[in-house]
Design a protein around this motif. Structure first.
Motif, PDB file in Angstrom:
ATOM      1  N   UNK A 158     -49.152  57.158   2.105  1.00  0.00           N
ATOM      2  CA  UNK A 158     -50.146  58.049   1.174  1.00  0.00           C
ATOM      3  C   UNK A 158     -49.675  59.031   0.476  1.00  0.00           C
ATOM      4  N   UNK A 159     -48.545  59.845   1.017  1.00  0.00           N
ATOM      5  CA  UNK A 159     -47.764  60.842   0.432  1.00  0.00           C
ATOM      6  C   UNK A 159     -47.079  60.385  -0.987  1.00  0.00           C
ATOM      7  N   UNK A 160     -46.565  59.098  -0.554  1.00  0.00           N
ATOM      8  CA  UNK A 160     -45.737  58.578  -1.811  1.00  0.00           C
ATOM      9  C   UNK A 160     -46.595  58.197  -2.909  1.00  0.00           C
ATOM     10  N   UNK A 161     -47.810  57.528  -2.623  1.00  0.00           N
ATOM     11  CA  UNK A 161     -48.632  57.265  -3.564  1.00  0.00           C
ATOM     12  C   UNK A 161     -49.340  58.743  -4.376  1.00  0.00           C
ATOM     13  N   UNK A 162     -49.320  59.775  -3.404  1.00  0.00           N
ATOM     14  CA  UNK A 162     -49.955  60.839  -4.163  1.00  0.00           C
ATOM     15  C   UNK A 162     -49.109  61.544  -4.942  1.00  0.00           C
ATOM     16  N   UNK A 163     -47.814  61.349  -4.698  1.00  0.00           N
ATOM     17  CA  UNK A 163     -46.584  61.880  -5.323  1.00  0.00           C
ATOM     18  C   UNK A 163     -46.497  61.178  -6.646  1.00  0.00           C
ATOM     19  N   UNK A 164     -46.793  59.906  -6.743  1.00  0.00           N
ATOM     20  CA  UNK A 164     -46.901  59.157  -8.017  1.00  0.00           C
ATOM     21  C   UNK A 164     -47.885  59.583  -8.932  1.00  0.00           C
ATOM     22  N   UNK A 165     -49.211  59.759  -8.229  1.00  0.00           N
ATOM     23  CA  UNK A 165     -50.260  60.274  -8.918  1.00  0.00           C
ATOM     24  C   UNK A 165     -49.954  61.465  -9.681  1.00  0.00           C
ATOM     25  N   UNK A 166     -49.449  62.541  -8.826  1.00  0.00           N
ATOM     26  CA  UNK A 166     -49.181  63.692  -9.337  1.00  0.00           C
ATOM     27  C   UNK A 166     -48.271  63.803 -10.488  1.00  0.00           C
ATOM     28  N   UNK A 167     -47.201  62.848 -10.523  1.00  0.00           N
ATOM     29  CA  UNK A 167     -46.286  62.761 -11.658  1.00  0.00           C
ATOM     30  C   UNK A 167     -47.201  62.336 -12.664  1.00  0.00           C
ATOM     31  N   UNK A 168     -47.875  61.221 -12.829  1.00  0.00           N
ATOM     32  CA  UNK A 168     -48.425  60.768 -13.877  1.00  0.00           C
ATOM     33  C   UNK A 168     -49.292  61.800 -14.424  1.00  0.00           C
ATOM     34  N   UNK A 169     -49.902  62.692 -13.344  1.00  0.00           N
ATOM     35  CA  UNK A 169     -51.105  63.626 -13.953  1.00  0.00           C
ATOM     36  C   UNK A 169     -50.437  64.762 -14.610  1.00  0.00           C
ATOM     37  N   UNK A 170     -49.259  65.143 -14.080  1.00  0.00           N
ATOM     38  CA  UNK A 170     -48.417  66.204 -14.901  1.00  0.00           C
ATOM     39  C   UNK A 170     -48.033  65.824 -15.921  1.00  0.00           C
ATOM     40  N   UNK A 171     -47.687  64.396 -16.318  1.00  0.00           N
ATOM     41  CA  UNK A 171     -47.327  64.188 -17.613  1.00  0.00           C
ATOM     42  C   UNK A 171     -48.396  63.948 -18.513  1.00  0.00           C
ATOM     43  N   UNK A 172     -49.457  63.691 -18.126  1.00  0.00           N
ATOM     44  CA  UNK A 172     -50.748  63.535 -18.916  1.00  0.00           C
ATOM     45  C   UNK A 172     -51.130  64.942 -19.283  1.00  0.00           C
ATOM     46  N   UNK A 173     -50.948  66.109 -18.244  1.00  0.00           N
ATOM     47  CA  UNK A 173     -51.355  67.293 -18.716  1.00  0.00           C
ATOM     48  C   UNK A 173     -50.343  67.902 -19.576  1.00  0.00           C
ATOM     49  N   UNK A 174     -49.171  67.504 -19.686  1.00  0.00           N
ATOM     50  CA  UNK A 174     -48.217  68.079 -20.749  1.00  0.00           C
ATOM     51  C   UNK A 174     -48.997  68.117 -21.856  1.00  0.00           C
ATOM     52  N   UNK A 175     -49.315  66.676 -22.133  1.00  0.00           N
ATOM     53  CA  UNK A 175     -50.077  66.426 -23.523  1.00  0.00           C
ATOM     54  C   UNK A 175     -51.243  66.935 -23.815  1.00  0.00           C
ATOM     55  N   UNK A 176     -52.258  67.302 -22.793  1.00  0.00           N
ATOM     56  CA  UNK A 176     -53.489  67.821 -22.993  1.00  0.00           C
ATOM     57  C   UNK A 176     -53.561  69.443 -23.120  1.00  0.00           C
ATOM     58  N   UNK A 177     -54.320  69.960 -23.753  1.00  0.00           N
ATOM     59  CA  UNK A 177     -54.965  71.540 -23.552  1.00  0.00           C
ATOM     60  C   UNK A 177     -56.254  71.642 -23.031  1.00  0.00           C
ATOM     61  N   UNK A 178     -56.195  72.350 -21.795  1.00  0.00           N
ATOM     62  CA  UNK A 178     -57.619  72.476 -21.284  1.00  0.00           C
ATOM     63  C   UNK A 178     -58.417  73.550 -22.095  1.00  0.00           C
TER      64      UNK A 178
END
Length: 106
Positions: A49-69
């Motif tokens: 579960x930690x490995x899967x959540x780490x992958x999800x966090x990495x993809x979310x971090x990449x998506x957040x870099x392109x998006x402004x809240x």
């Protein structure tokens, strides 16, 4: 009169401490074998579960870099400040009242 309140205050403090300690988890140094096997299986699932959540966090971090809240602003804290001030005032009033009553000798 203040000496009559002392045992009540001590009992209240002791009861509060015992109630607080009720919620402290107990630690046990030994385990039974069935529980140890169940925990090792749980550990393996947790690692996956930690490995899967780490992958999800990495993809979310990449998506957040392109998006402004959007700037949503800060929460309105006015009711909390007013309520806290009110309770503080009422508490201070009780303290003043009890000190005056004690000095009058009732």
């Amino acid at each position: 009169m203040s000496s009559a309140r002392r045992p009540l205050l001590t009992a209240t403090a002791a009861g509060t401490l015992l109630c607080a300690l009720w919620f402290v988890p107990s630690a046990k140094a030994s385990q039974d074998p069935a529980r140890a096997n169940a925990e090792s299986a749980t550990t393996h699932v947790t690692q996956q579960a930690r490995a899967v959540s780490q992958e999800a966090a990495d993809s979310a971090r990449d998506a957040a870099a392109d998006t402004e809240l959007a700037d949503t602003g800060s929460p309105d804290t006015t009711p909390y400040v007013v309520g806290g001030t009110l309770f503080l005032g009422v508490g201070a009033g009780f303290v003043v009242y009890s000190v005056r009553r004690e000095r009058m000798g009732f």
